[in-house]
Write a protein that holds these residues in place. Structure first.
Motif, PDB file in Angstrom:
ATOM      1  N   PRO A 427       5.606 -15.914   7.216  1.00  0.00           N
ATOM      2  CA  PRO A 427       5.856 -16.448   8.558  1.00  0.00           C
ATOM      3  C   PRO A 427       5.576 -17.951   8.676  1.00  0.00           C
ATOM      4  O   PRO A 427       5.961 -18.559   9.672  1.00  0.00           O
ATOM      5  CB  PRO A 427       4.874 -15.652   9.446  1.00  0.00           C
ATOM      6  CG  PRO A 427       4.539 -14.427   8.660  1.00  0.00           C
ATOM      7  CD  PRO A 427       4.585 -14.854   7.221  1.00  0.00           C
ATOM      8  N   TRP A 428       4.934 -18.547   7.702  1.00  0.00           N
ATOM      9  CA  TRP A 428       4.758 -20.008   7.728  1.00  0.00           C
ATOM     10  C   TRP A 428       6.084 -20.699   7.400  1.00  0.00           C
ATOM     11  O   TRP A 428       6.321 -21.815   7.813  1.00  0.00           O
ATOM     12  CB  TRP A 428       3.709 -20.457   6.703  1.00  0.00           C
ATOM     13  CG  TRP A 428       2.287 -20.130   7.050  1.00  0.00           C
ATOM     14  CD1 TRP A 428       1.853 -19.174   7.923  1.00  0.00           C
ATOM     15  CD2 TRP A 428       1.115 -20.747   6.529  1.00  0.00           C
ATOM     16  NE1 TRP A 428       0.494 -19.151   7.971  1.00  0.00           N
ATOM     17  CE2 TRP A 428       0.000 -20.103   7.122  1.00  0.00           C
ATOM     18  CE3 TRP A 428       0.870 -21.771   5.610  1.00  0.00           C
ATOM     19  CZ2 TRP A 428      -1.320 -20.464   6.834  1.00  0.00           C
ATOM     20  CZ3 TRP A 428      -0.443 -22.114   5.317  1.00  0.00           C
ATOM     21  CH2 TRP A 428      -1.515 -21.476   5.922  1.00  0.00           C
ATOM     22  N   GLU A 429       6.920 -20.004   6.598  1.00  0.00           N
ATOM     23  CA  GLU A 429       8.185 -20.636   6.173  1.00  0.00           C
ATOM     24  C   GLU A 429       9.379 -20.148   6.986  1.00  0.00           C
ATOM     25  O   GLU A 429      10.345 -20.888   7.177  1.00  0.00           O
ATOM     26  CB  GLU A 429       8.412 -20.382   4.668  1.00  0.00           C
ATOM     27  CG  GLU A 429       9.620 -21.117   4.123  1.00  0.00           C
ATOM     28  CD  GLU A 429       9.645 -21.213   2.604  1.00  0.00           C
ATOM     29  OE1 GLU A 429       8.601 -21.053   1.943  1.00  0.00           O
ATOM     30  OE2 GLU A 429      10.736 -21.447   2.063  1.00  0.00           O
ATOM     31  N   PHE A 430       9.311 -18.886   7.456  1.00  0.00           N
ATOM     32  CA  PHE A 430      10.457 -18.315   8.169  1.00  0.00           C
ATOM     33  C   PHE A 430      10.064 -17.857   9.567  1.00  0.00           C
ATOM     34  O   PHE A 430       8.945 -17.370   9.773  1.00  0.00           O
ATOM     35  CB  PHE A 430      11.020 -17.106   7.413  1.00  0.00           C
ATOM     36  CG  PHE A 430      11.593 -17.449   6.075  1.00  0.00           C
ATOM     37  CD1 PHE A 430      12.773 -18.179   5.975  1.00  0.00           C
ATOM     38  CD2 PHE A 430      10.953 -17.065   4.909  1.00  0.00           C
ATOM     39  CE1 PHE A 430      13.301 -18.509   4.736  1.00  0.00           C
ATOM     40  CE2 PHE A 430      11.475 -17.389   3.664  1.00  0.00           C
ATOM     41  CZ  PHE A 430      12.643 -18.115   3.585  1.00  0.00           C
ATOM     42  N   ILE A 450      11.352   3.253  -0.466  1.00  0.00           N
ATOM     43  CA  ILE A 450      10.641   3.786  -1.639  1.00  0.00           C
ATOM     44  C   ILE A 450      10.616   2.781  -2.805  1.00  0.00           C
ATOM     45  O   ILE A 450       9.796   2.905  -3.711  1.00  0.00           O
ATOM     46  CB  ILE A 450      11.256   5.122  -2.151  1.00  0.00           C
ATOM     47  CG1 ILE A 450      12.728   4.944  -2.451  1.00  0.00           C
ATOM     48  CG2 ILE A 450      11.008   6.283  -1.214  1.00  0.00           C
ATOM     49  CD1 ILE A 450      13.055   5.387  -3.819  1.00  0.00           C
ATOM     50  N   LEU A 451      11.543   1.786  -2.791  1.00  0.00           N
ATOM     51  CA  LEU A 451      11.616   0.902  -3.956  1.00  0.00           C
ATOM     52  C   LEU A 451      10.730  -0.333  -3.778  1.00  0.00           C
ATOM     53  O   LEU A 451      10.965  -1.181  -2.917  1.00  0.00           O
ATOM     54  CB  LEU A 451      13.074   0.490  -4.237  1.00  0.00           C
ATOM     55  CG  LEU A 451      13.276  -0.168  -5.604  1.00  0.00           C
ATOM     56  CD1 LEU A 451      12.903   0.774  -6.745  1.00  0.00           C
ATOM     57  CD2 LEU A 451      14.696  -0.669  -5.784  1.00  0.00           C
ATOM     58  N   ASN A 452       9.731  -0.396  -4.611  1.00  0.00           N
ATOM     59  CA  ASN A 452       8.766  -1.511  -4.624  1.00  0.00           C
ATOM     60  C   ASN A 452       8.273  -1.873  -3.210  1.00  0.00           C
ATOM     61  O   ASN A 452       8.393  -3.027  -2.768  1.00  0.00           O
ATOM     62  CB  ASN A 452       9.376  -2.735  -5.322  1.00  0.00           C
ATOM     63  CG  ASN A 452       8.307  -3.558  -6.043  1.00  0.00           C
ATOM     64  OD1 ASN A 452       7.118  -3.274  -5.926  1.00  0.00           O
ATOM     65  ND2 ASN A 452       8.727  -4.567  -6.758  1.00  0.00           N
ATOM     66  N   PRO A 453       7.685  -0.906  -2.502  1.00  0.00           N
ATOM     67  CA  PRO A 453       7.210  -1.193  -1.144  1.00  0.00           C
ATOM     68  C   PRO A 453       6.022  -2.162  -1.137  1.00  0.00           C
ATOM     69  O   PRO A 453       5.376  -2.351  -2.161  1.00  0.00           O
ATOM     70  CB  PRO A 453       6.787   0.189  -0.618  1.00  0.00           C
ATOM     71  CG  PRO A 453       6.499   0.992  -1.837  1.00  0.00           C
ATOM     72  CD  PRO A 453       7.390   0.472  -2.933  1.00  0.00           C
ATOM     73  N   SER A 454       5.784  -2.740   0.027  1.00  0.00           N
ATOM     74  CA  SER A 454       4.653  -3.671   0.252  1.00  0.00           C
ATOM     75  C   SER A 454       4.791  -4.974  -0.526  1.00  0.00           C
ATOM     76  O   SER A 454       3.786  -5.568  -0.940  1.00  0.00           O
ATOM     77  CB  SER A 454       3.307  -3.021  -0.094  1.00  0.00           C
ATOM     78  OG  SER A 454       3.089  -1.907   0.722  1.00  0.00           O
ATOM     79  N   LYS A 455       6.010  -5.395  -0.769  1.00  0.00           N
ATOM     80  CA  LYS A 455       6.231  -6.699  -1.407  1.00  0.00           C
ATOM     81  C   LYS A 455       7.034  -7.575  -0.438  1.00  0.00           C
ATOM     82  O   LYS A 455       7.761  -7.061   0.414  1.00  0.00           O
ATOM     83  CB  LYS A 455       7.032  -6.559  -2.715  1.00  0.00           C
ATOM     84  CG  LYS A 455       6.411  -5.628  -3.727  1.00  0.00           C
ATOM     85  CD  LYS A 455       5.116  -6.186  -4.319  1.00  0.00           C
ATOM     86  CE  LYS A 455       4.289  -5.111  -4.975  1.00  0.00           C
ATOM     87  NZ  LYS A 455       4.900  -4.520  -6.144  1.00  0.00           N
ATOM     88  N   ILE A 456       6.917  -8.844  -0.589  1.00  0.00           N
ATOM     89  CA  ILE A 456       7.672  -9.889   0.128  1.00  0.00           C
ATOM     90  C   ILE A 456       7.326  -9.964   1.616  1.00  0.00           C
ATOM     91  O   ILE A 456       6.999 -11.040   2.123  1.00  0.00           O
ATOM     92  CB  ILE A 456       9.205  -9.716  -0.028  1.00  0.00           C
ATOM     93  CG1 ILE A 456       9.607  -9.742  -1.515  1.00  0.00           C
ATOM     94  CG2 ILE A 456       9.951 -10.810   0.737  1.00  0.00           C
ATOM     95  CD1 ILE A 456      11.087  -9.542  -1.775  1.00  0.00           C
ATOM     96  N   PHE A 457       7.386  -8.813   2.322  1.00  0.00           N
ATOM     97  CA  PHE A 457       7.226  -8.860   3.786  1.00  0.00           C
ATOM     98  C   PHE A 457       5.756  -8.769   4.178  1.00  0.00           C
ATOM     99  O   PHE A 457       5.026  -7.919   3.659  1.00  0.00           O
ATOM    100  CB  PHE A 457       8.014  -7.726   4.445  1.00  0.00           C
ATOM    101  CG  PHE A 457       9.480  -7.826   4.166  1.00  0.00           C
ATOM    102  CD1 PHE A 457      10.232  -8.831   4.751  1.00  0.00           C
ATOM    103  CD2 PHE A 457      10.099  -6.945   3.290  1.00  0.00           C
ATOM    104  CE1 PHE A 457      11.588  -8.944   4.475  1.00  0.00           C
ATOM    105  CE2 PHE A 457      11.451  -7.062   3.006  1.00  0.00           C
ATOM    106  CZ  PHE A 457      12.195  -8.054   3.601  1.00  0.00           C
ATOM    107  N   PRO A 458       5.333  -9.608   5.127  1.00  0.00           N
ATOM    108  CA  PRO A 458       3.928  -9.554   5.545  1.00  0.00           C
ATOM    109  C   PRO A 458       3.662  -8.356   6.438  1.00  0.00           C
ATOM    110  O   PRO A 458       4.513  -7.955   7.220  1.00  0.00           O
ATOM    111  CB  PRO A 458       3.765 -10.849   6.350  1.00  0.00           C
ATOM    112  CG  PRO A 458       5.143 -11.171   6.838  1.00  0.00           C
ATOM    113  CD  PRO A 458       6.110 -10.638   5.826  1.00  0.00           C
TER     114      PRO A 458
END
Ligand SMILES: Cc1cc2nc3c(=O)[nH]c(=O)nc-3n(C[C@H](O)[C@H](O)[C@H](O)COP(=O)(O)OP(=O)(O)OC[C@H]3O[C@@H](n4cnc5c(N)ncnc54)[C@H](O)[C@@H]3O)c2cc1C
Length: 468
Positions: A427-430, A450-458
């Protein structure tokens, strides 16, 4: 996992040796080259698109998280199974590496080690330019998922600039192809570029078609030594606006120089504040001309000394300094927080001075080296994660580095990806609309997450926590 699901898994993966569940296996699959540790429930070493599709269909049926993984050299937590479930190890699937010298493409399976592609291409006078520092270990699918860069990317571009086609298994288990084998292709949405850099959250890459280019006939390396760190940043900007585009411009700060000398003495000047390593490639006559211009720029930018390699062996010797930085800097303390915040090229000198201020303000062991030519410096903080008080200061320093990069019009990550390590700062960048658009794309591809959850999004309220 449920027994029923277990039975079904055995029907998908016929070789039981590729299903790992011993405690020691699960623990070793819980790490990457970043900071965190998350233990999976199971590891599956997949070896075909059909197997990957079967696993993803099964995972959707039972809502089991699946985390794709190459060689786990990620510096951002990308292959860590944050929600447990299955780690899908693609690193053993490395049987295909075909060079088509007429179409100038390489077709590779996901677990092929990056450096092997360039090595195979070189036999045909061709080159696969992306050369991450980890290229002797990292897999091509890991590079594609992170859109990795490297020293040579200054002149030649990053991984996304060389992928023209992919075979992908979607999170719901469909086998699709994107792009193709042609260099030009504008048919439909560019799903290839959507998958590249998606950090294993939108699909599992099972094959890639990569563009190759002619190998430059010659190269020369030079080392430039500076009394003042900021002058090295100024020289980078001056070179890049002079009409010369070197193939590499790598930087080492004083802390890197001193660490390398303490680790393996190479005769580097430990009183210098910075070193630039520059490689020029192309036609020998053009290189000779560019070399003279670079010498001039160095003299006008306050350089103390310029050393030009006279042979390939000399060049290897000069590059040794840069190669030794990573092992050298972790000798004093066990933890390395590697950042890759990146700024526009014109802001390199200012970023250098902001980093010097951060180092002074927080009194941290900050080592700066990396791909200076494309503004992708690597500020590394050397610390001890067992010391909670120290880690609280490190958290603040990391935030200050991100803030400095964003203030200068830069970005949180130039090549390592967001993963778990930087998601709190998205959220600092977007703004909310931009993040929401990205989330809608994720949901369209992966409705059950189900695919690689808890990545990228805060996660709302998430902060970088290194001190717990
Ligand atoms: C010493 C060192 C130097 C490094 N230098 C550089 C550098 O110069 N430039 C750079 O960019 N990076 C660098 N890195 C970081 C790292 O090597 C890269 O991010 C690399 O691309 C990771 O490849 P990997 O095979 O290890 O993938 P992993 O670390 O296993 O996974 C990385 C990501 O890819 C996903 N993934 C893996 N396989 C697949 C697949 N088949 N389909 C979909 N998603 C998949 C994972 O889920 C994860 O999100 C360096 C790391 C180290 C330790």
């Amino acid at each position: 996992m449920q027994t029923e699901a277990d039975q079904q898994l055995k029907q998908i993966i016929h070789d039981p040796g590729r299903i790992l569940f011993r405690e020691e296996d699960l623990v070793s699959y819980g790490y990457d080259a970043s900071f965190g540790f998350y233990k999976p429930d199971l590891v599956v070493q997949a070896a075909s698109a059909e197997e990957v599709a079967g696993i993803l269909k099964l995972a959707n049926r039972y809502k089991i998280p699946v985390t794709p993984r190459g060689q786990a050299s990620s510096l951002s937590g990308g292959p860590l199974p944050v929600k447990g479930g299955i780690v899908l190890d693609l690193s053993q699937w490395n049987d295909k590496l075909i060079i088509d010298s007429e179409d100038m493409v390489a077709v590779v399976s996901p677990g092929v080690v990056t450096a092997q592609i360039d090595k195979a291409a070189s036999k045909y006078g061709l080159m696969y330019p992306p050369d991450p520092g980890s290229s002797q270990v990292s897999t091509i699918a890991g590079n594609l998922a992170e859109n990795s860069g490297g020293p040579r990317c200054l002149k030649y571009g990053v991984t996304k600039d060389y992928v023209i086609g992919l075979k992908v298994v979607t999170p719901q288990g469909e086998i699709i192809h994107t792009g193709g084998r042609t260099v030009k292709n504008v048919t439909g949405y560019d799903l290839t570029k959507l998958i590249v850099g998606s950090e294993g959250t939108l699909g599992v890459i099972t094959e890639a078609t990569l563009r190759l280019i002619p190998r430059p006939p010659a190269s020369r390396t030079l080392m430039v030594i500076f009394d003042h760190f900021v002058d090295s940043g100024t020289m980078v900007t001056r070179v890049l606006t002079s009409g010369i585009l070197p193939s590499k411009i790598e930087m080492m700060d004083q802390a890197s120089i001193q660490a390398v000398e303490a680790y393996q003495p190479l005769g580097l000047p430990t009183d210098a504040e910075a070193i630039l390593l520059i490689e020029l490639d192309g036609h020998p006559a053009a290189i000779a001309d560019e070399l003279e211009k670079i010498r001039e720029i160095a003299a006008n930018s306050g350089a103390r000394k310029v050393t030009v390699a006279e042979s390939d062996d000399d060049a290897r010797e000069l590059w040794k300094a840069r190669k030794l930085v990573s092992p050298a800097i972790v000798r004093n303390k066990p933890t390395k927080i590697s950042e890759d915040a990146t700024v526009p090229r014109s802001k390199i000198p200012e970023f250098c001075s902001r980093l010097a201020q951060i180092k002074k303000k927080y009194q941290i062991d900050l080592v700066v080296f990396g791909h200076a030519g494309d503004g992708n410096l690597h500020p590394n903080i050397i610390c001890d994660k067992r010391n909670k008080e120290e880690m609280k200061v490190v958290e603040k320093a990391v935030e200050a580095i991100f803030q400095a990069a964003l203030d200068l019009g830069g970005t949180l990550s130039g090549e390592h990806g967001i993963g778990t390590m930087k998601s709190a700062y998205m959220p600092w960048e977007f703004g909310p609309q931009e993040l929401d658009m990205m989330k809608r794309i994720k949901t369209a591809w992966d409705p059950n997450n189900i695919l690689n959850p808890s990545k990228i999004f805060p996660v709302p309220g998430q902060k970088l926590v290194l001190s717990e």
